[in-house]
Design an enzyme around this catalytic site. Structure first.
Site, PDB file in Angstrom:
ATOM      1  N   ASP A   1     -19.829 -13.448  19.950  1.00  0.00           N
ATOM      2  CA  ASP A   1     -21.005 -13.634  20.810  1.00  0.00           C
ATOM      3  C   ASP A   1     -22.206 -12.800  20.377  1.00  0.00           C
ATOM      4  O   ASP A   1     -23.248 -12.798  21.032  1.00  0.00           O
ATOM      5  CB  ASP A   1     -20.659 -13.334  22.272  1.00  0.00           C
ATOM      6  CG  ASP A   1     -20.240 -11.880  22.506  1.00  0.00           C
ATOM      7  OD1 ASP A   1     -20.194 -11.106  21.517  1.00  0.00           O
ATOM      8  OD2 ASP A   1     -19.951 -11.521  23.659  1.00  0.00           O
TER       9      ASP A   1
ATOM     10  N   THR B   1       0.830  -1.205   0.000  1.00  0.00           N
ATOM     11  CA  THR B   1       0.000   0.000   0.000  1.00  0.00           C
ATOM     12  C   THR B   1       0.865   1.255   0.000  1.00  0.00           C
ATOM     13  O   THR B   1       1.963   1.282   0.558  1.00  0.00           O
ATOM     14  CB  THR B   1      -0.924   0.051   1.220  1.00  0.00           C
ATOM     15  OG1 THR B   1      -0.141   0.276   2.409  1.00  0.00           O
ATOM     16  CG2 THR B   1      -1.702  -1.246   1.386  1.00  0.00           C
TER      17      THR B   1
ATOM     18  N   LYS C   1     -16.025 -10.892  23.534  1.00  0.00           N
ATOM     19  CA  LYS C   1     -15.712 -11.990  22.620  1.00  0.00           C
ATOM     20  C   LYS C   1     -16.036 -11.545  21.203  1.00  0.00           C
ATOM     21  O   LYS C   1     -16.971 -10.771  20.973  1.00  0.00           O
ATOM     22  CB  LYS C   1     -16.523 -13.242  22.959  1.00  0.00           C
ATOM     23  CG  LYS C   1     -16.326 -13.764  24.375  1.00  0.00           C
ATOM     24  CD  LYS C   1     -14.916 -14.269  24.620  1.00  0.00           C
ATOM     25  CE  LYS C   1     -14.748 -14.806  26.040  1.00  0.00           C
ATOM     26  NZ  LYS C   1     -13.344 -15.180  26.331  1.00  0.00           N
TER      27      LYS C   1
ATOM     28  N   GLU D   1      -8.566   4.450  14.132  1.00  0.00           N
ATOM     29  CA  GLU D   1      -8.674   5.421  13.050  1.00  0.00           C
ATOM     30  C   GLU D   1      -9.635   6.531  13.461  1.00  0.00           C
ATOM     31  O   GLU D   1     -10.797   6.258  13.789  1.00  0.00           O
ATOM     32  CB  GLU D   1      -9.156   4.739  11.769  1.00  0.00           C
ATOM     33  CG  GLU D   1      -8.206   3.668  11.250  1.00  0.00           C
ATOM     34  CD  GLU D   1      -6.862   4.248  10.852  1.00  0.00           C
ATOM     35  OE1 GLU D   1      -6.793   4.945   9.824  1.00  0.00           O
ATOM     36  OE2 GLU D   1      -5.871   4.008  11.583  1.00  0.00           O
TER      37      GLU D   1
ATOM     38  N   ASP E   1      -3.065  -1.930  13.612  1.00  0.00           N
ATOM     39  CA  ASP E   1      -4.514  -2.016  13.729  1.00  0.00           C
ATOM     40  C   ASP E   1      -5.220  -1.214  12.646  1.00  0.00           C
ATOM     41  O   ASP E   1      -6.302  -1.599  12.185  1.00  0.00           O
ATOM     42  CB  ASP E   1      -4.951  -1.540  15.113  1.00  0.00           C
ATOM     43  CG  ASP E   1      -4.461  -2.460  16.222  1.00  0.00           C
ATOM     44  OD1 ASP E   1      -4.760  -3.658  16.163  1.00  0.00           O
ATOM     45  OD2 ASP E   1      -3.772  -1.978  17.149  1.00  0.00           O
TER      46      ASP E   1
ATOM     47  N   THR F   1      -4.210  -0.779   9.508  1.00  0.00           N
ATOM     48  CA  THR F   1      -4.193  -1.580   8.278  1.00  0.00           C
ATOM     49  C   THR F   1      -5.243  -2.674   8.338  1.00  0.00           C
ATOM     50  O   THR F   1      -5.961  -2.919   7.359  1.00  0.00           O
ATOM     51  CB  THR F   1      -2.798  -2.191   8.061  1.00  0.00           C
ATOM     52  OG1 THR F   1      -1.826  -1.147   7.959  1.00  0.00           O
ATOM     53  CG2 THR F   1      -2.762  -3.026   6.794  1.00  0.00           C
TER      54      THR F   1
END
Length: 307
Positions: free
Chosen positions: A212, A35, A209, A269, A62, A64
């Site tokens: 869930d 990228t 989780k 972000e 995170d 990406t």
């Protein structure tokens, strides 16, 4: 075949290039896309689905992973590739919570060979996130921490900026609604977790989780004094369902409305909104994860391993 979508800032690392070379020598069919902008990762992920690629590996932090997830969610469900993660960022909150390896070679082997499990993908209006969305003070810290400081201090950069700005925050007024409740008033922190941690290891929703069907939500109301701050910190340790300052709950959806904009982050972000709605998309994506990963509730396997 697997496709590695690699953040361009990490592409020149010797350990990473060696890991890719060794995996190919061991017989893995691995296509690489590098990228040059944030939009590239989402585009490459969507294109992978159109090309019939079975497994897409997000190589980066995170952010990406977030962009790759948004690209994959544009692909029709029956064509949607499985997601693997090669952690190369500063915090790597999701990868660490999943108990994935941190070395490039071991992480790439795991992304290529481990089985995948179906997980939920939350959406905020027209954007998806996989780990966590935060609002208020926590989001303000994450979005304002300089990238150079993140590289220098790692996850500790967030704590440092937070300490420096702790008494410069302003509350965010608005109306919060969810399945079984509502709140009118000022918010200090809002965390909506599919995963458990954000901001470099801050465990905001430790019982969440990925599969869930529910968001784990932490809402911290406004504090007006140092005494309130200490009371809030005590409640954060016990995490009451409805405390004086802290409230925790689970819900399949959540909405917020305000006359003012609130700083938000989706998987780290940043964005700003004066209103939003978050909903769950149950078992919408297959994620490569260790069998006994603490973020996975069910033990069923979505797809077989890929070589």
């Amino acid at each position: 075949m697997a496709r590695l979508i690699l953040n361009g800032k990490a592409a020149r690392r010797f350990a990473l290039r060696s890991a890719i070379s060794n995996c190919r020598k061991e017989g893995f069919s691995l296509d690489v896309r590098i990228t040059h902008s944030a939009e590239d990762a989402a585009h490459f992920a969507e294109q992978a689905g159109q090309d019939g690629i079975e497994r897409v590996i997000a190589g980066g932090g995170d952010g990406t992973v977030h962009q790759v997830v948004n690209g994959l969610m544009r692909v029709p469900a029956k064509q949607r590739p499985t997601l693997g993660i090669l952690p190369l960022g500063t915090a790597n909150d999701l990868a660490r919570s999943l108990s994935l390896p941190m070395s490039s070679y071991r992480a790439l082997i795991a992304a290529l060979t481990l089985s995948a499990r179906p997980i939920d993908i939350p959406s905020m209006d027209n954007r998806y996130f996989i780990n966590m969305a935060t609002g208020g003070f926590g989001a303000e810290i994450t979005s304002s921490t300089p990238k150079s400081l993140k590289r220098l201090l790692g996850g500790g950069a967030y704590s440092l900026i937070g300490a420096l700005r702790a008494w410069q925050y302003r509350p965010y007024p608005g109306r919060l609604e969810w399945e079984n409740g509502e709140h009118d008033g000022n918010l200090f922190v809002l965390a909506m977790g599919n995963g458990i941690s954000a901001g470099g290891g801050l465990r905001l929703t430790p019982d969440a989780k990925l599969d869930d069907g529910l968001l784990d939500v932490l809402a911290v109301r406004d504090v007006a004094s140092l005494r309130d701050m200490w009371g809030m910190r005590r409640e954060l340790q016990s995490r009451p369902q409805k405390g004086t300052y802290v409230e925790t709950f689970r819900s399949a959806w959540l909405s917020f409305e305000s006359d003012e904009t609130m700083p938000l982050t989706l998987d780290g972000e940043p964005c700003w909104k004066d209103g939003f709605k978050v909903k769950m998309n149950p078992l919408a994506l297959s994620l490569v994860a260790p069998l006994h990963s603490p973020l996975i509730k069910a033990r069923h396997v979505a797809t077989s391993s890929s070589a």
